[in-house]
Write a protein that holds these residues in place. Structure first.
Motif, PDB file in Angstrom:
ATOM      1  N   ASN A  49       0.816  -1.213   0.000  1.00 21.35           N
ATOM      2  CA  ASN A  49       0.000   0.000   0.000  1.00 21.35           C
ATOM      3  C   ASN A  49       0.848   1.260   0.000  1.00 21.35           C
ATOM      4  O   ASN A  49       0.512   2.240  -0.668  1.00 21.35           O
ATOM      5  N   THR A  50       1.958   1.244   0.737  1.00 23.60           N
ATOM      6  CA  THR A  50       2.849   2.400   0.755  1.00 23.60           C
ATOM      7  C   THR A  50       3.451   2.633  -0.625  1.00 23.60           C
ATOM      8  O   THR A  50       3.498   3.768  -1.107  1.00 23.60           O
ATOM      9  N   ALA A  51       3.901   1.563  -1.278  1.00 25.21           N
ATOM     10  CA  ALA A  51       4.491   1.690  -2.614  1.00 25.21           C
ATOM     11  C   ALA A  51       3.466   2.231  -3.610  1.00 25.21           C
ATOM     12  O   ALA A  51       3.772   3.117  -4.418  1.00 25.21           O
ATOM     13  N   LYS A  52       2.245   1.733  -3.548  1.00 24.69           N
ATOM     14  CA  LYS A  52       1.203   2.212  -4.464  1.00 24.69           C
ATOM     15  C   LYS A  52       0.847   3.667  -4.192  1.00 24.69           C
ATOM     16  O   LYS A  52       0.607   4.445  -5.124  1.00 24.69           O
ATOM     17  N   GLU A  53       0.815   4.049  -2.920  1.00 24.51           N
ATOM     18  CA  GLU A  53       0.486   5.423  -2.568  1.00 24.51           C
ATOM     19  C   GLU A  53       1.567   6.392  -3.049  1.00 24.51           C
ATOM     20  O   GLU A  53       1.264   7.463  -3.578  1.00 24.51           O
ATOM     21  N   VAL A  54       2.838   6.006  -2.883  1.00 20.79           N
ATOM     22  CA  VAL A  54       3.939   6.857  -3.340  1.00 20.79           C
ATOM     23  C   VAL A  54       3.888   6.996  -4.860  1.00 20.79           C
ATOM     24  O   VAL A  54       3.986   8.104  -5.404  1.00 20.79           O
ATOM     25  N   GLU A  59       2.640  10.345  -9.702  1.00 21.83           N
ATOM     26  CA  GLU A  59       1.942  10.480 -10.979  1.00 21.83           C
ATOM     27  C   GLU A  59       0.902  11.593 -10.924  1.00 21.83           C
ATOM     28  O   GLU A  59       0.723  12.338 -11.882  1.00 21.83           O
ATOM     29  N   GLN A  60       0.221  11.743  -9.795  1.00 20.49           N
ATOM     30  CA  GLN A  60      -0.769  12.805  -9.633  1.00 20.49           C
ATOM     31  C   GLN A  60      -0.100  14.172  -9.676  1.00 20.49           C
ATOM     32  O   GLN A  60      -0.605  15.106 -10.318  1.00 20.49           O
ATOM     33  N   ALA A  61       1.037  14.305  -9.010  1.00 18.89           N
ATOM     34  CA  ALA A  61       1.771  15.580  -9.033  1.00 18.89           C
ATOM     35  C   ALA A  61       2.258  15.893 -10.445  1.00 18.89           C
ATOM     36  O   ALA A  61       2.221  17.053 -10.884  1.00 18.89           O
ATOM     37  N   ALA A  62       2.690  14.875 -11.179  1.00 18.42           N
ATOM     38  CA  ALA A  62       3.144  15.091 -12.554  1.00 18.42           C
ATOM     39  C   ALA A  62       1.972  15.523 -13.450  1.00 18.42           C
ATOM     40  O   ALA A  62       2.118  16.423 -14.284  1.00 18.42           O
ATOM     41  N   ARG A  63       0.821  14.893 -13.275  1.00 19.03           N
ATOM     42  CA  ARG A  63      -0.363  15.292 -14.060  1.00 19.03           C
ATOM     43  C   ARG A  63      -0.773  16.733 -13.740  1.00 19.03           C
ATOM     44  O   ARG A  63      -1.116  17.502 -14.628  1.00 19.03           O
ATOM     45  N   PHE A  64      -0.724  17.084 -12.452  1.00 18.60           N
ATOM     46  CA  PHE A  64      -1.057  18.451 -12.047  1.00 18.60           C
ATOM     47  C   PHE A  64      -0.108  19.447 -12.712  1.00 18.60           C
ATOM     48  O   PHE A  64      -0.544  20.484 -13.214  1.00 18.60           O
ATOM     49  N   SER A  65       1.180  19.132 -12.692  1.00 26.10           N
ATOM     50  CA  SER A  65       2.154  20.070 -13.264  1.00 26.10           C
ATOM     51  C   SER A  65       1.967  20.220 -14.776  1.00 26.10           C
ATOM     52  O   SER A  65       2.178  21.305 -15.313  1.00 26.10           O
ATOM     53  N   ILE A  66       1.548  19.156 -15.450  1.00 28.89           N
ATOM     54  CA  ILE A  66       1.298  19.245 -16.896  1.00 28.89           C
ATOM     55  C   ILE A  66       0.060  20.097 -17.166  1.00 28.89           C
ATOM     56  O   ILE A  66       0.053  20.973 -18.021  1.00 28.89           O
ATOM     57  N   ALA A 142       5.716   5.940 -14.280  1.00 30.19           N
ATOM     58  CA  ALA A 142       6.336   5.442 -13.050  1.00 30.19           C
ATOM     59  C   ALA A 142       5.955   3.974 -12.987  1.00 30.19           C
ATOM     60  O   ALA A 142       4.771   3.649 -13.005  1.00 30.19           O
ATOM     61  N   ILE A 143       6.925   3.074 -12.974  1.00 31.87           N
ATOM     62  CA  ILE A 143       6.610   1.655 -13.053  1.00 31.87           C
ATOM     63  C   ILE A 143       7.121   0.918 -11.835  1.00 31.87           C
ATOM     64  O   ILE A 143       8.106   1.312 -11.226  1.00 31.87           O
ATOM     65  N   ASP A 144       6.397  -0.139 -11.473  1.00 33.97           N
ATOM     66  CA  ASP A 144       6.827  -1.008 -10.383  1.00 33.97           C
ATOM     67  C   ASP A 144       7.863  -1.978 -10.911  1.00 33.97           C
ATOM     68  O   ASP A 144       7.826  -2.390 -12.060  1.00 33.97           O
ATOM     69  N   GLU A 145       8.773  -2.343 -10.054  1.00 32.91           N
ATOM     70  CA  GLU A 145       9.803  -3.306 -10.463  1.00 32.91           C
ATOM     71  C   GLU A 145       9.645  -4.566  -9.666  1.00 32.91           C
ATOM     72  O   GLU A 145       9.284  -4.592  -8.531  1.00 32.91           O
TER      73      GLU A 145
END
Length: 145
Positions: A49-54, A59-66, A142-145
């Motif tokens: 859950n922490t990894a998904k939240e981060v 991604e949300q901050a990047a969308r906002f900045s765009i 942003a991708i999970d590894e």
């Protein structure tokens, strides 16, 4: 009547003290095994859950900045275990669980007005397991590894 007297004389066996202790030990070991599994599952769930939240917050901050064409600054505060996103009209905090350690976020990281972020790998660790998030925001992912 004779058969009734014989039935009364037959001794019915019950559990001895040793048998009762053995049964109790088996039952307790099964319960303890379940408790250990639940604890491990809970730790893994908190890590996921922490990894998904981060990841979703970045991604949300990047969308906002765009969308708003404004830069967003991301800061990790290891003392308070918080990740803070600050921008003009955008503010968000993520509280990280005390058992979780985040590696790869150093100081201030800026998400540009184009939504770009320098590629990096963020490692989220709980002492037993770890998850990596690769930030490839030059390509918008942003991708999970």
């Amino acid at each position: 009547m004779v058969w009734l007297k014989r039935a009364i004389k037959v001794k019915l066996g019950g559990f001895t003290l040793v048998e009762m202790i053995v049964c109790l030990a088996i039952a307790l070991s099964l319960v303890m095994l379940g408790t250990v599994e639940i604890t491990s599952y809970r730790e893994q769930l908190i890590l996921n859950n922490t990894a998904k939240e981060v990841k979703s917050s970045i991604e949300q901050a990047a969308r906002f900045s765009i969308i708003k064409h404004e830069a967003v600054t991301m800061m990790y505060q290891p003392q308070t275990k918080k990740i803070v996103f600050i921008g003009s009209g955008f503010s968000q905090q993520i509280q990280i669980a005390p058992t979780i350690t985040v590696f790869g976020l150093h100081g201030r990281t800026v998400i540009t007005a184009n939504g770009m972020l320098a590629p990096q790998t963020i490692t989220i660790n709980d002492g037993h397991h770890s998850q990596k998030i690769k930030i490839q925001m030059q390509w918008g992912r942003a991708i999970d590894e």
